[in-house]
Design an enzyme around this catalytic site. Structure first.
Site, mmCIF file in Angstrom:
data_model
loop_
_atom_site.group_PDB
_atom_site.id
_atom_site.type_symbol
_atom_site.label_atom_id
_atom_site.label_comp_id
_atom_site.label_asym_id
_atom_site.label_seq_id
_atom_site.Cartn_x
_atom_site.Cartn_y
_atom_site.Cartn_z
ATOM 1 N N GLU A 14 53.072 -30.814 68.970
ATOM 2 C CA GLU A 14 54.035 -30.966 70.061
ATOM 3 C C GLU A 14 54.495 -29.615 70.604
ATOM 4 O O GLU A 14 55.149 -29.549 71.640
ATOM 5 C CB GLU A 14 55.239 -31.820 69.603
ATOM 6 C CG GLU A 14 55.940 -31.340 68.359
ATOM 7 C CD GLU A 14 57.051 -30.356 68.641
ATOM 8 O OE1 GLU A 14 57.711 -30.478 69.685
ATOM 9 O OE2 GLU A 14 57.252 -29.457 67.813
ATOM 10 N N LEU A 285 62.758 -42.091 63.292
ATOM 11 C CA LEU A 285 62.906 -42.165 61.843
ATOM 12 C C LEU A 285 61.568 -41.904 61.158
ATOM 13 O O LEU A 285 61.514 -41.242 60.113
ATOM 14 C CB LEU A 285 63.462 -43.528 61.436
ATOM 15 C CG LEU A 285 63.642 -43.770 59.933
ATOM 16 C CD1 LEU A 285 64.565 -42.738 59.312
ATOM 17 C CD2 LEU A 285 64.174 -45.188 59.683
ATOM 18 N N ALA A 286 60.481 -42.396 61.734
ATOM 19 C CA ALA A 286 59.151 -42.178 61.146
ATOM 20 C C ALA A 286 58.842 -40.684 61.044
ATOM 21 O O ALA A 286 58.310 -40.216 60.032
ATOM 22 C CB ALA A 286 58.088 -42.882 61.981
ATOM 23 N N HIS A 309 55.460 -35.739 67.492
ATOM 24 C CA HIS A 309 56.242 -35.122 66.406
ATOM 25 C C HIS A 309 55.711 -35.586 65.052
ATOM 26 O O HIS A 309 55.618 -34.788 64.106
ATOM 27 C CB HIS A 309 57.724 -35.487 66.542
ATOM 28 C CG HIS A 309 58.450 -34.690 67.557
ATOM 29 N ND1 HIS A 309 59.142 -33.542 67.247
ATOM 30 C CD2 HIS A 309 58.607 -34.863 68.884
ATOM 31 C CE1 HIS A 309 59.690 -33.038 68.342
ATOM 32 N NE2 HIS A 309 59.379 -33.834 69.354
#
Length: 343
Positions: A14, A285-286, A309
């Protein structure tokens, strides 16, 4: 260059601060030094900005590290940790940069330390492109606690972009990590909308609350408007959905020139995507669970289509933890199974 030093290209994935924060966290826990070039090379303002430099200096303090290239705007960094030192720390960004991202940089080291730690963080607590403190309190930290360590975060003062000035305190009680599984979220137990307003007309919050409830088909009583204290004006809309086995918090932030209804539509879209996919773990959250799962050496969770990300984190983790494999398996149009296992 030191023997065994990991070399990283900060423009990969990213291309922002994610690779830097993950590398700092893993260097502290593993004791492996790294050199990074082209830091944030794909951003409009490349190099270390204030929140990134604060994260570097915070990691260096916690890990008694030696540094090269730790200055504003630098696109080159050498980080060599020596030992994790629990204790009392204060980290001030000096801008509205995210205090939560600085916290997440040093947390893995401190939950692995030999004794408790206390942190005081100053900066942005509620700003775009970073998890608000509520997300850490309600979603991320409870899952870390299920894995072993106990971390208590308290919001002392709100800090919105661009004024910043927020303050949070955090207590870390270390324990070894153990693998867990998050495969099913279960039935919805509660749902709520919180609209945060600082130095702005209440009518903005009323419009946002009404639009969110309308967009999600929830009763108006599910929403509350909270007028909070902060150094400058700010607005955030938080949607929290608690299920039997998982909780998620989705957020959107008011900005000058953006209609209240557009802010509401943003958070509704996020919540609806998660609800429709029927997974326990949301997109953001992952990204954040990969590191504790990898450090635990195992575990599985179901989530949405992995983000850039997520992939950046996966690649960076592989540079430091070559004994751990992270696999993804599609399970529908927008659902994936993530499995962490020993190689």
């Amino acid at each position: 260059m030191l023997i065994g030093m990991i070399v990283l290209d900060g423009s990969q994935g990213e291309g922002g601060g994610q690779i830097l924060r993950t590398a700092l966290a893993l260097a502290l826990v593993t004791g492996k030094p790294f050199r990074m070039e082209k830091i944030r090379a794909r951003r409009a303002k490349p190099g270390l900005q204030r929140q990134h430099l604060t994260a570097v200096l915070a990691a260096a303090e916690v890990g008694a590290a030696t540094l090269e290239g730790a200055s504003l705007g630098s696109q080159h960094l050498v980080f060599q940790p020596h030992e994790i030192r629990p204790g009392n720390y204060r980290f001030a960004i000096g801008s509205a940069g995210s205090a939560t991202l600085v916290l997440q940089t040093v947390l893995p080291a401190l939950w692995s330390a030999a004794a408790d730690s206390q942190l005081e963080l100053e900066g942005g607590t509620h700003n775009p492109l970073a998890p608000p403190l509520d997300f850490l309190q309600r979603v991320f930290l409870p899952l870390v606690e299920r894995m072993g360590p106990r971390i208590v975060a308290r919001l002392e003062r709100y800090g919105f972009y661009p004024a910043g000035g927020g303050r949070a305190t955090v207590t870390v009680h270390p324990q070894p990590l153990r693998p867990i599984e998050l495969l099913d979220r279960g039935e919805v137990v509660y749902r709520q909308v919180r609209v945060l307003l600082a130095r702005l007309p209440r009518s903005i919050g009323q419009r946002e609350a009404a639009a969110v409830c309308r967009g999600l088909g929830w009763p108006e009583e599910a929403a509350t408007i909270e007028e909070v204290d902060s150094a400058g004006p700010g607005n955030a809309v938080l949607v929290e959905i608690g299920c039997q086995h998982a909780t998620e918090v989705f957020s959107a932030f008011g900005q000058r020139g953006v209609r209240a209804e557009a802010v509401a539509d943003d958070v509704v879209r996020q919540a609806r995507r998660w609800l429709d996919a029927d997974v326990p773990v949301g997109e953001h959250l992952a990204d954040q669970l990969l590191l504790p799962f990898a450090l635990a050496g195992g575990g599985r969770f179901r989530t949405l289509n992995p983000s850039s990300h997520f992939e950046t984190n996966r690649h960076t983790i592989a540079q430091f933890l070559d004994h751990v494999a992270i696999d993804t398996e599609p399970q529908g149009a927008d659902a994936y199974l993530v499995s962490v296992r020993p190689r």
